[in-house]
Design an enzyme around this catalytic site. Sequence first.
Site, PDB file in Angstrom:
ATOM      1  CG  ASP A  26      -7.085  -3.855   0.065  1.00  0.00           C
ATOM      2  OD1 ASP A  26      -6.666  -4.510   1.031  1.00  0.00           O
ATOM      3  OD2 ASP A  26      -6.518  -2.838  -0.385  1.00  0.00           O
ATOM      4  CG  ASP A  42      -1.952  -1.053   1.246  1.00  0.00           C
ATOM      5  OD1 ASP A  42      -2.682  -1.136   0.241  1.00  0.00           O
ATOM      6  OD2 ASP A  42      -2.050  -1.809   2.225  1.00  0.00           O
TER       7      ASP A  42
HETATM    8  C1  DX5 Z   1      -6.294  -0.140   3.398  1.00  0.00           C
HETATM    9  C2  DX5 Z   1      -5.283  -0.896   2.580  1.00  0.00           C
HETATM   10  C3  DX5 Z   1      -5.375  -2.378   2.756  1.00  0.00           C
HETATM   11  C4  DX5 Z   1      -4.886  -2.816   4.107  1.00  0.00           C
HETATM   12  C5  DX5 Z   1      -5.365  -4.206   4.426  1.00  0.00           C
HETATM   13  O1  DX5 Z   1      -6.091   1.212   3.211  1.00  0.00           O
HETATM   14  O2  DX5 Z   1      -5.452  -0.624   1.212  1.00  0.00           O
HETATM   15  O3  DX5 Z   1      -4.627  -3.045   1.748  1.00  0.00           O
HETATM   16  O4  DX5 Z   1      -3.464  -2.809   4.143  1.00  0.00           O
HETATM   17  O5  DX5 Z   1      -5.173  -4.397   5.784  1.00  0.00           O
HETATM   18  P1  DX5 Z   1      -6.276  -5.050   6.722  1.00  0.00           P
HETATM   19  O6  DX5 Z   1      -6.389  -6.472   6.254  1.00  0.00           O
HETATM   20  O7  DX5 Z   1      -5.713  -4.894   8.078  1.00  0.00           O
HETATM   21  O8  DX5 Z   1      -7.550  -4.283   6.547  1.00  0.00           O
HETATM   22 ZN    ZN Z   2      -4.482  -2.036  -0.197  1.00  0.00          ZN
END
Ligand code: DX5
Ligand code: ZN
Length: 218
Positions: free
Chosen positions: A175, A37
């Site tokens: 996601d 990310d």
């Molecule tokens: C949110 C991100 C996600 C996040 C996922 O802004 O785009 O990819 O890293 O993490 P979890 O699984 O903790 O929601």
């Molecule tokens: Zn993400």
Amino acid sequence: MVQIIPAILSISEADYDRDISRYRKSQSFQDGWIHIDFMDNVFVPNKSIDAAATAKYPTLLQKEAHIMVAHPKEWVDDLVEANFEKIIFHIEVEDDKNECIDYIKSKGVQVGLAINNSTSLKKLEPFLGRVDMILVMSVVPGFQGQPFIPESLERIREISRMRSQGNFSFKIGIDGAVKNTNVKEIASSGVDFITIGSYLLKGDIDQNLEELWEAINE
Ligand code: DX5
Ligand code: ZN
């Protein structure tokens, strides 16, 4: 079968180093993709490390970038330089989406569009034949460990209908906030891949992954 893609969201190089090393040492993630990310503190209220920083820390995994940034095209060169093979940017950006898709494709990299829960799925229509994947956000983007947005499941089913009606070939991903308690329902909603960050990283990665598969198959 659905794919589980581990995610990293790092606001410092030290965090990135720690998390990428943990995935590297896990038995489960010796090949496949890793979702990284990136945030610019404009499109979302949080700022991550930049693309160049990731190149300093080795991984055997293929890198996919989820760029939560206002001007995605400006990030492409650095991501390509850092060996990213997929770039996913947001449909909500005001910049010219077609120009950005063309630019990413011109680098020989796969391209995806992410869509926030508050954005109408209709906005995706002009691009469905042009992208390799659609990423449904099941949290408000910007942070790991947030609550799951239940409407995401119906949105996945709707995108899946749009894909069959138009005979498109893009993959569908989700996601945000996936855990053992919701992964089964998500996996049966028609997604091709599921991105997971905090659930995997809390405690033992291999054991957490096993718990996710047990939940899917139970
Ligand atoms: C949110 C991100 C996600 C996040 C996922 O802004 O785009 O990819 O890293 O993490 P979890 O699984 O903790 O929601
Ligand atoms: Zn993400």
